[in-house]
Write a protein that holds these residues in place. Sequence first.
Motif, PDB file in Angstrom:
ATOM      1  N   VAL A  43       1.041  -0.667  -0.317  1.00  0.00           N
ATOM      2  CA  VAL A  43      -0.216  -0.393  -0.086  1.00  0.00           C
ATOM      3  C   VAL A  43       0.905   1.357   0.358  1.00  0.00           C
ATOM      4  O   VAL A  43       1.579   1.850   1.137  1.00  0.00           O
ATOM      5  CB  VAL A  43      -0.776  -0.106   1.396  1.00  0.00           C
ATOM      6  N   SER A  44       1.411   1.772  -0.889  1.00  0.00           N
ATOM      7  CA  SER A  44       1.700   2.611  -1.198  1.00  0.00           C
ATOM      8  C   SER A  44       1.078   4.597  -0.723  1.00  0.00           C
ATOM      9  O   SER A  44       0.378   4.164  -0.524  1.00  0.00           O
ATOM     10  CB  SER A  44       2.227   2.965  -2.626  1.00  0.00           C
ATOM     11  N   LYS A  45       2.294   5.544  -0.788  1.00  0.00           N
ATOM     12  CA  LYS A  45       1.624   6.224  -0.181  1.00  0.00           C
ATOM     13  C   LYS A  45       0.837   7.456  -1.583  1.00  0.00           C
ATOM     14  O   LYS A  45      -0.153   7.946  -0.957  1.00  0.00           O
ATOM     15  CB  LYS A  45       2.912   7.516  -0.094  1.00  0.00           C
ATOM     16  N   VAL A  47      -1.838   5.766  -1.882  1.00  0.00           N
ATOM     17  CA  VAL A  47      -3.150   5.550  -1.194  1.00  0.00           C
ATOM     18  C   VAL A  47      -4.041   6.990  -0.594  1.00  0.00           C
ATOM     19  O   VAL A  47      -4.564   6.668  -0.407  1.00  0.00           O
ATOM     20  CB  VAL A  47      -2.817   4.257  -1.164  1.00  0.00           C
ATOM     21  N   ARG A  53      -3.377   4.584   4.555  1.00  0.00           N
ATOM     22  CA  ARG A  53      -3.094   2.896   4.220  1.00  0.00           C
ATOM     23  C   ARG A  53      -3.138   2.126   5.479  1.00  0.00           C
ATOM     24  O   ARG A  53      -3.844   1.557   4.470  1.00  0.00           O
ATOM     25  CB  ARG A  53      -1.352   3.729   4.056  1.00  0.00           C
ATOM     26  N   LYS A  57      -5.382  -1.289   4.593  1.00  0.00           N
ATOM     27  CA  LYS A  57      -3.849  -2.768   4.926  1.00  0.00           C
ATOM     28  C   LYS A  57      -4.803  -3.934   5.763  1.00  0.00           C
ATOM     29  O   LYS A  57      -5.383  -5.105   5.489  1.00  0.00           O
ATOM     30  CB  LYS A  57      -2.932  -2.438   5.780  1.00  0.00           C
ATOM     31  N   ALA A  86      -8.387   4.179  -1.281  1.00  0.00           N
ATOM     32  CA  ALA A  86      -8.601   4.535  -0.318  1.00  0.00           C
ATOM     33  C   ALA A  86     -10.549   4.837  -0.076  1.00  0.00           C
ATOM     34  O   ALA A  86     -10.415   4.504   1.280  1.00  0.00           O
ATOM     35  CB  ALA A  86      -8.197   5.974  -0.421  1.00  0.00           C
TER      36      ALA A  86
END
Length: 124
Positions: A43-45, A47, A53, A57, A86
């Motif tokens: 889950v990258s930034k 998102v 984030r 998750k 998101a």
Amino acid sequence: MRHSSEFSAAVRKGRRAGRQTLVIHLNRTGSDPAAPARVGFVVSKAVGPAVVRNRVKRQLRHITRERLAALPSGALVVVRANPAAAGSTTLATDFDDALAAALRPSTGNSGRGRRSQVAGEPRG
């Protein structure tokens, strides 16, 4: 999964199926075929901020836990969240669809690579 080598193996050697909110990479040939399937999350930034984030998750872990029995033994699975995850209310549906597509047997022709040429047709 905890090691980058496992993530790399799943992403590079596995099958990929994506939906609007996520992408699933599935490698059926894990290191130990008798072991249960292992799942990792990316889950990258992109998102969102840390709170978002972490919420994504948690949602993905919950969804995956319910479907863990459907995964092949020894498989390595990477679930990568897209920015659309998101605020999504369809995360579970997208997960099910992507997982079904990744588990579907390969037809041998992925549509990539060279086009076949029909005899007598000019190349274009």
